[in-house]
Design an enzyme around this catalytic site. Structure first.
Site, PDB file in Angstrom:
ATOM      1  N   LYS A 152       0.857  -1.198   0.000  1.00  0.00           N
ATOM      2  CA  LYS A 152       0.000   0.000   0.000  1.00  0.00           C
ATOM      3  C   LYS A 152       0.885   1.238   0.000  1.00  0.00           C
ATOM      4  O   LYS A 152       1.803   1.354   0.804  1.00  0.00           O
ATOM      5  CB  LYS A 152      -0.905  -0.010   1.230  1.00  0.00           C
ATOM      6  CG  LYS A 152      -1.759   1.254   1.368  1.00  0.00           C
ATOM      7  CD  LYS A 152      -2.544   1.254   2.681  1.00  0.00           C
ATOM      8  CE  LYS A 152      -3.168   2.612   2.937  1.00  0.00           C
ATOM      9  NZ  LYS A 152      -3.831   2.692   4.257  1.00  0.00           N
ATOM     10  N   ASP A 212      -2.527  10.576   3.465  1.00  0.00           N
ATOM     11  CA  ASP A 212      -3.943  10.234   3.576  1.00  0.00           C
ATOM     12  C   ASP A 212      -4.659  11.266   4.431  1.00  0.00           C
ATOM     13  O   ASP A 212      -4.567  11.246   5.654  1.00  0.00           O
ATOM     14  CB  ASP A 212      -4.107   8.836   4.184  1.00  0.00           C
ATOM     15  CG  ASP A 212      -5.569   8.457   4.370  1.00  0.00           C
ATOM     16  OD1 ASP A 212      -6.428   9.078   3.708  1.00  0.00           O
ATOM     17  OD2 ASP A 212      -5.842   7.539   5.156  1.00  0.00           O
ATOM     18  N   LYS A 268      -9.990  13.264   8.094  1.00  0.00           N
ATOM     19  CA  LYS A 268      -9.491  12.952   9.430  1.00  0.00           C
ATOM     20  C   LYS A 268      -9.534  14.229  10.268  1.00  0.00           C
ATOM     21  O   LYS A 268      -8.997  15.258   9.870  1.00  0.00           O
ATOM     22  CB  LYS A 268      -8.060  12.423   9.349  1.00  0.00           C
ATOM     23  CG  LYS A 268      -7.947  11.073   8.644  1.00  0.00           C
ATOM     24  CD  LYS A 268      -6.502  10.612   8.588  1.00  0.00           C
ATOM     25  CE  LYS A 268      -6.357   9.331   7.792  1.00  0.00           C
ATOM     26  NZ  LYS A 268      -6.965   8.172   8.465  1.00  0.00           N
ATOM     27  N   ASP A 270       1.499   6.361   5.687  1.00  0.00           N
ATOM     28  CA  ASP A 270       0.514   5.460   5.086  1.00  0.00           C
ATOM     29  C   ASP A 270       1.039   4.784   3.824  1.00  0.00           C
ATOM     30  O   ASP A 270       0.313   4.025   3.187  1.00  0.00           O
ATOM     31  CB  ASP A 270      -0.784   6.219   4.791  1.00  0.00           C
ATOM     32  CG  ASP A 270      -2.015   5.356   4.972  1.00  0.00           C
ATOM     33  OD1 ASP A 270      -1.908   4.309   5.633  1.00  0.00           O
ATOM     34  OD2 ASP A 270      -3.078   5.720   4.454  1.00  0.00           O
ATOM     35  N   ASP A 306     -12.227   7.389   3.732  1.00  0.00           N
ATOM     36  CA  ASP A 306     -11.011   7.172   4.519  1.00  0.00           C
ATOM     37  C   ASP A 306     -10.637   5.692   4.607  1.00  0.00           C
ATOM     38  O   ASP A 306      -9.685   5.335   5.285  1.00  0.00           O
ATOM     39  CB  ASP A 306     -11.185   7.757   5.926  1.00  0.00           C
ATOM     40  CG  ASP A 306      -9.865   7.913   6.655  1.00  0.00           C
ATOM     41  OD1 ASP A 306      -8.816   7.952   5.975  1.00  0.00           O
ATOM     42  OD2 ASP A 306      -9.869   7.989   7.895  1.00  0.00           O
ATOM     43  N   GLU A 351      -9.470   4.050   1.996  1.00  0.00           N
ATOM     44  CA  GLU A 351      -9.018   4.161   0.607  1.00  0.00           C
ATOM     45  C   GLU A 351      -7.910   3.183   0.251  1.00  0.00           C
ATOM     46  O   GLU A 351      -7.754   2.802  -0.902  1.00  0.00           O
ATOM     47  CB  GLU A 351      -8.538   5.591   0.334  1.00  0.00           C
ATOM     48  CG  GLU A 351      -7.122   5.929   0.785  1.00  0.00           C
ATOM     49  CD  GLU A 351      -6.867   5.751   2.274  1.00  0.00           C
ATOM     50  OE1 GLU A 351      -5.740   5.372   2.634  1.00  0.00           O
ATOM     51  OE2 GLU A 351      -7.799   5.994   3.073  1.00  0.00           O
ATOM     52  N   ARG A 397      -7.527   0.047   0.782  1.00  0.00           N
ATOM     53  CA  ARG A 397      -8.031  -1.215   0.230  1.00  0.00           C
ATOM     54  C   ARG A 397      -8.508  -1.040  -1.209  1.00  0.00           C
ATOM     55  O   ARG A 397      -8.488  -1.987  -1.989  1.00  0.00           O
ATOM     56  CB  ARG A 397      -9.142  -1.758   1.128  1.00  0.00           C
ATOM     57  CG  ARG A 397     -10.376  -0.895   1.204  1.00  0.00           C
ATOM     58  CD  ARG A 397     -11.270  -1.269   2.376  1.00  0.00           C
ATOM     59  NE  ARG A 397     -10.661  -0.905   3.648  1.00  0.00           N
ATOM     60  CZ  ARG A 397     -11.215  -1.171   4.836  1.00  0.00           C
ATOM     61  NH1 ARG A 397     -12.363  -1.822   4.898  1.00  0.00           N
ATOM     62  NH2 ARG A 397     -10.621  -0.799   5.948  1.00  0.00           N
TER      63      ARG A 397
END
Length: 490
Positions: free
Chosen positions: A260, A265, A272, A284, A343, A345, A347
């Site tokens: 990933k 993010d 967030k 992230d 949020d 995202e 996946r």
């Protein structure tokens, strides 16, 4: 720094500082330690007595010796109880020694630690990893360097003659870990999808890897609607990175590692909020960083295995182009996804990356991602979750992790939980109920694998640490580069 394997022992080595590992309950000096105590004029026993040194795990004691002594300083580190001694105990002991040496501004160091399980090669590798990873500090963004004064120049590994290959391999693996650390430590205005692609270009050029970078138009042609749905809000273009290592002969097997790679993010329109740790979301892309770190190491170690390294790099940002809560995205395998939380995202990017990886007709796929806070709630900061429907692959990864001293816990793929992911208007939603959030995330990813043996690693906790300990300093840890390398080499 020059790390050398030598046949010398504590009884004939001379140099600036000697470091010894001692087991708890073994502070009464007998045999070799007794002879060393005589050689040092009784100083070893004095240090143990005056410091009340019990050799508990993580403890240490230091003393200076007289000017006529063949050694100027002595460092003792506790190894804990012999029955609790593991390979990773050596890494932590070596890290303890290295930090003491740095603090004392030592230039030459002799290390004497017990051989683990009659395996000098494993012992050597663990000690080298402990020294190098504990000494690594990322000061790239300081205007003035804080590391001043003398630095460690020479390390002799006592009683480990002939282990030059093990030293070299450990140094290569540590270089990969350090690359991953520095990518994760880098802020989002420094590490972007563009600079991640440039890092991949450097690896390809330096180590003979094959590189393909799919631009947005290429991803559109492949139908990567899930990945591009996340990417479209950012002003920076997405970069779908595909590095390949191929051995000279026919590969014994073909593997894919998928990381990933969200370089920042924000949460998207489900932003967030304050207190959610948004300022840490540069991390992230920890999965992608470890993927590139593993690529750097594997390309130099040259196993008889073909390995594909895949990073679907992008940001998850806010703009007039951002995906909305409620949007429906179509992934490259044709499955439709109702986005009920922007949020969640990571996946979405992994979905298309996993489809791409399986189309390469590899023998196994491992994805790694800072995917869910739920995994941290379940397992804490030090343990990664592992999900796989293939027990053979799961066992391989757990064995590789044990060798690396990196902690994983296998979690269930409870198919019943996927009921909560079903959408009345699409094939699935991208999040389910709060309960079992890390499990439902893994079940979501499972929808994008057909038949290939696959494992998912949720590394949200161990990829970062706020405190110094063992081989890690504050910040990015480079987890789980060493596990990935061990898995490929096995």
């Amino acid at each position: 720094m020059d790390i050398r394997a030598t046949e010398q022992t504590i009884l004939n080595w001379t140099g600036e500082t000697l470091a010894l590992g001692i087991f708890e309950g073994a502070t009464e000096l007998t045999e070799e330690l007794g002879e060393l105590n005589e050689r040092l004029g009784g100083t070893l026993q004095e240090l143990i007595t005056e410091e009340e040194f019990e050799a508990k795990t993580g403890t240490s004691a230091v003393t200076r010796l007289g000017k006529d002594s063949p050694i100027r300083k002595l460092i003792l580190v506790g190894l804990g109880k012999p029955e609790d001694f593991k390979l990773h105990s050596l890494r932590n002991a070596a890290a303890n020694i290295a930090r003491s040496a740095k603090k004392l501004k030592i230039k030459t160091l002799g290390i004497s630690l017990p051989v683990f399980n009659n395996a000098p090669t494993l012992t050597t590798g663990a000690i080298v990893e402990g020294v190098l990873l504990a000494l690594h500090t990322d000061l790239r963004f300081k205007s003035e360097p804080e590391d001043k004064g003398a630095k460690l120049e020479t390390v002799d590994l006592l009683g480990l003659a002939g282990q030059e290959t093990a030293i070299n391999q450990a140094q290569i693996i540590c270089d990969g870990v350090i690359l991953a650390r520095e990518l994760v430590n880098g802020p989002a205005n420094s590490v972007t999808p563009i600079t991640m692609a440039q890092t991949a270009e450097t690896l390809a050029s330096d180590y003979g890897l094959t590189l393909t970078i799919l631009e947005q138009e290429d991803c559109e042609k492949l139908g990567m609607g899930a990945y591009l749905g996340v990417a479209k809000a950012s002003d920076l273009p997405p970069k779908f990175i595909h590095l390949t290592y191929k051995p000279e002969g026919t590969p014994k097997r073909k593997l894919a590692i998928v990381g990933k790679s969200l370089t920042f993010d924000s949460g998207g329109l489900n932003i967030k909020v304050s207190g959610s740790g948004i300022e840490t979301m540069k991390m992230d892309m920890g999965g992608g960083a470890a993927t590139l770190g593993a690529a750097k190491a594997i390309a130099q170690l040259k196993p008889d295995v073909e390995v594909h390294f895949i990073c679907a790099a992008t940001e998850n940002m806010i703009s007039g182009k951002a995906m909305h809560p409620g949007d429906i995205l179509t992934a490259s395998n044709g499955k439709t996804i109702e986005v009920n939380n922007t949020d969640a995202e990571g996946r979405l990017t992994l979905a298309d990356a996993l489809v791409f990886a399986e189309q390469l007709e590899v023998d196994a796929i491992v994805d790694l991602a800072t995917l869910t806070g739920a995994c941290i709630i379940a397992l804490g900061d030090d343990i990664s979750g592992l999900w796989s429907p293939n027990e053979e692959l799961a066992t391989q990864l757990k064995t590789a992790a044990e060798l690396a001293g990196e902690k994983f816990w296998q979690m269930p793929l409870e198919e019943k939980y996927f009921e909560g992911m079903k959408s009345p208007i699409a094939d699935m939603k991208n999040t389910g109920p709060r309960a079992g959030g890390s499990i439902t995330a893994a079940l979501f990813l499972k929808q994008f694998i057909k038949e290939t043996p696959w494992a998912h690693l949720d590394i949200a906790g161990p990829v970062w640490t706020d405190k110094e300990g063992g081989i890690n300093n504050t910040g990015a840890t480079g987890f789980p580069v060493r596990t990935l390398v061990n898995w490929v080499l096995s």
